[in-house]
Design a protein around this motif. Structure first.
Motif, short mmCIF file in Angstrom:
data_model
loop_
_atom_site.label_atom_id
_atom_site.label_comp_id
_atom_site.label_asym_id
_atom_site.label_seq_id
_atom_site.Cartn_x
_atom_site.Cartn_y
_atom_site.Cartn_z
N THR A 1 0.80 -1.23 0.00
CA THR A 1 0.00 0.00 0.00
C THR A 1 0.83 1.28 0.00
O THR A 1 0.30 2.36 -0.29
CB THR A 1 -0.93 0.04 1.23
N THR B 1 3.84 7.39 -2.02
CA THR B 1 2.52 7.11 -2.57
C THR B 1 1.74 6.19 -1.64
O THR B 1 2.23 5.12 -1.24
CB THR B 1 2.64 6.45 -3.95
N THR C 1 -1.69 3.99 -1.37
CA THR C 1 -2.74 3.39 -2.18
C THR C 1 -3.63 2.54 -1.27
O THR C 1 -3.26 1.43 -0.89
CB THR C 1 -2.16 2.52 -3.30
N ASP C 2 -4.76 3.11 -0.88
CA ASP C 2 -5.68 2.43 0.05
C ASP C 2 -4.93 1.97 1.30
O ASP C 2 -5.13 0.84 1.78
CB ASP C 2 -6.37 1.24 -0.63
N LYS D 1 -3.80 7.77 -3.53
CA LYS D 1 -4.59 6.98 -4.46
C LYS D 1 -5.58 6.15 -3.66
O LYS D 1 -5.22 5.56 -2.64
CB LYS D 1 -3.69 6.05 -5.29
N ASN E 1 -7.45 6.38 2.02
CA ASN E 1 -6.37 6.14 2.97
C ASN E 1 -6.72 6.70 4.34
O ASN E 1 -7.46 7.68 4.46
CB ASN E 1 -5.09 6.81 2.47
#
Length: 480
Positions: free
Chosen positions: A25, A36, A38-39, A61, A64
């Motif tokens: 993630t 970054t 990501t969820d 992305k 989060n």
């Protein structure tokens, strides 16, 4: 190699930078200084969810979260930027900690930027956001902050791309207090602060401007909504009362969609616009959508054109001016009905275009006068203070019964003389006089219908100096 970044207490290094927490993630790119998410779901415990010694860009992305311990003596921070900090969209991030976002290094506030459609919510038991010069950009960017000691504090606040503080109402950045403040005393806000773009439409309902924030429920009672993509304003059993204009707009080609029974009562004009289209939603259980307008000035004023269609039932009444003022009036739809009544006149404009068999049905003999540009009665006189109706032609049945010279028909039988004192029921052959006072030079009441029942309610009188009070060639009954 250590990059000076920790995530939930884990150092970001060249060995783990492609998958910092081992769950796929979070990753880091040292060339662009970008972390970054990501969820990602980050548990910062008593420390920091994310802590950076140097400039850091956090790219969001998906959805989060960062959660840290919120204790009375704690100093947990959701994100701690010790240098420049950037939070970039298009994803979202929800933070809970003692300090949601904390941008301070070496006891000096550091710049913070939130941009590119990031949707950030920072809630802190102490501070929601505490930063240096803060810049928020991007039409899709939304920032929310809440803190018990101050929701949003910074040394300067720059809002770009039509972003503004929308919550609390009237809040603004106060340079002397270095915080977002509200109220008469400019108190530091401790409730939720929201910053987002607001689209303001040139459309007002009872003085309330329609915006992207209130368009789903303009008046807060569920009766008025607006769809900006289709330029459609929906009235759903709305009751609009105002001292100004009921509905006004400079948006061209607005559709006013009627659901249920709607009413506008205005001390100004009922509806003002350029090109207006009024249509109805027909429901078998509730019937056609209706709109009744009572205005002190113009009932409906459309500077370009007015189109009433789709089975809408609309009445426009002006107590001080014209019912309808426009250049072009079109009425269409077999079930559409338009009623107009104005103290100064019913309608002014070019000849109405009536489609689908619609006609001027009331008063009998009314027509559009091209020389004067308005609707006149059978004698060519401008119609004032009287209802003019456009609708489907109505077959009129005439009965052989006359009251003071007025023949009773299927149109007037509910109120023969227009004062509520005389009515007729054709099924039972019953003529009811209810406190009627009939004065005429001819026959007071005459009929050729057999077995008419004259029913008396209250005190009634017929005064006929030269004719018969009641005349009939057939039998009739008078009953109380």
């Amino acid at each position: 190699m250590d990059y000076g970044i920790t995530v939930a207490g884990t150092q970001v290094t060249n060995r783990n930078m492609t998958d910092v927490l081992g769950d796929g993630t979070i990753s880091y790119d040292p060339e662009t200084l970008t972390l970054t998410l990501t969820d990602a779901s980050i548990d910062g415990g008593d420390g920091s969810g994310i802590e950076a010694e140097q400039e850091l860009h956090i790219k969001l992305k998906g959805s989060n979260t960062i959660t840290c311990t919120r204790s009375l003596n704690g100093t947990s921070k959701g994100i701690w930027f010790k240098s420049k900090g950037f939070i970039e969209g298009p994803g979202s991030l929800s933070i809970t900690a003692m300090y949601g976002i904390y941008t301070i290094g070496n006891n000096q506030p550091k710049p913070l930027q939130i941009l590119d459609g990031a949707q950030v919510s920072a809630e802190g038991d102490l501070k929601g956001i505490m930063a240096g010069i803060t810049t928020i950009s991007g039409e899709e960017t939304i920032v929310k902050a809440k803190g018990d000691d101050g929701s949003f504090g910074c040394t300067a606040l720059n809002l770009n791309d039509q972003l503004e503080i929308t919550q609390p109402t009237g809040a603004s950045f106060n340079l002397s207090k270095l915080a977002i403040c509200a109220g008469r005393r400019n108190d530091i806000v401790t409730s939720w602060v929201t910053i987002q773009k607001v689209d303001r439409y040139n459309l007002y309902i009872a003085g309330t401007q329609v915006t992207s924030l209130n368009q789903a429920d303009v008046l807060g009672d569920g009766t008025v909504s607006y769809d900006a993509e289709t330029n459609t304003l929906t009235l759903n059993n709305a009751n609009i009362e105002t001292e100004g204009e009921g509905l006004s707009t400079q948006i061209d080609e607005v559709i006013i969609k009627l659901e249920g029974e709607n009413k506008i009562t205005s001390e100004g004009s009922g509806i003002m616009g350029q090109t207006l289209n009024i249509e109805a939603t027909t429901d078998d259980s509730h019937g056609p959508g209706t709109l009744d307008i009572i205005a002190s000035y113009t009932g409906i004023r459309a500077t370009s054109s007015l189109n009433v269609c789709g089975g809408a039932h609309v009445t426009a009444e002006s107590t001080g001016s014209y019912a309808i003022l426009t250049q072009f009036l079109t009425v269409s739809g077999a079930e559409t009905v338009l009623g107009m009544k104005g103290e100064e006149g019913t309608y002014s404009g070019f000849a109405p275009e009536l489609e689908d068999g619609l006609e001027l049905t009331q008063p009998v003999g009314a027509y559009y006068n091209e020389d004067t540009g308005n609707i006149v009665n059978a004698e060519g006189e401008a119609i004032k203070g009287e209802w003019v109706v456009i609708g489907a032609p109505v077959s009129v049945e005439s009965y052989e019964i006359f009251i003071a010279g007025t023949q009773v028909t299927s149109l007037n039988q509910a109120d023969v003389l227009g004062d509520g004192t005389v009515s007729y029921d054709a099924e039972t052959n019953t003529l009811t006089l209810n406190n009627a006072n009939i004065e005429t030079e001819g026959e007071g009441l005459s009929t050729e219908i057999d077995e008419v029942i004259i029913k008396l309610e209250g005190e009634n009188s017929i005064e006929v100096p030269e004719g018969f009070g009641i005349y009939s060639d057939a039998s009739f009954t008078i009953t109380g």
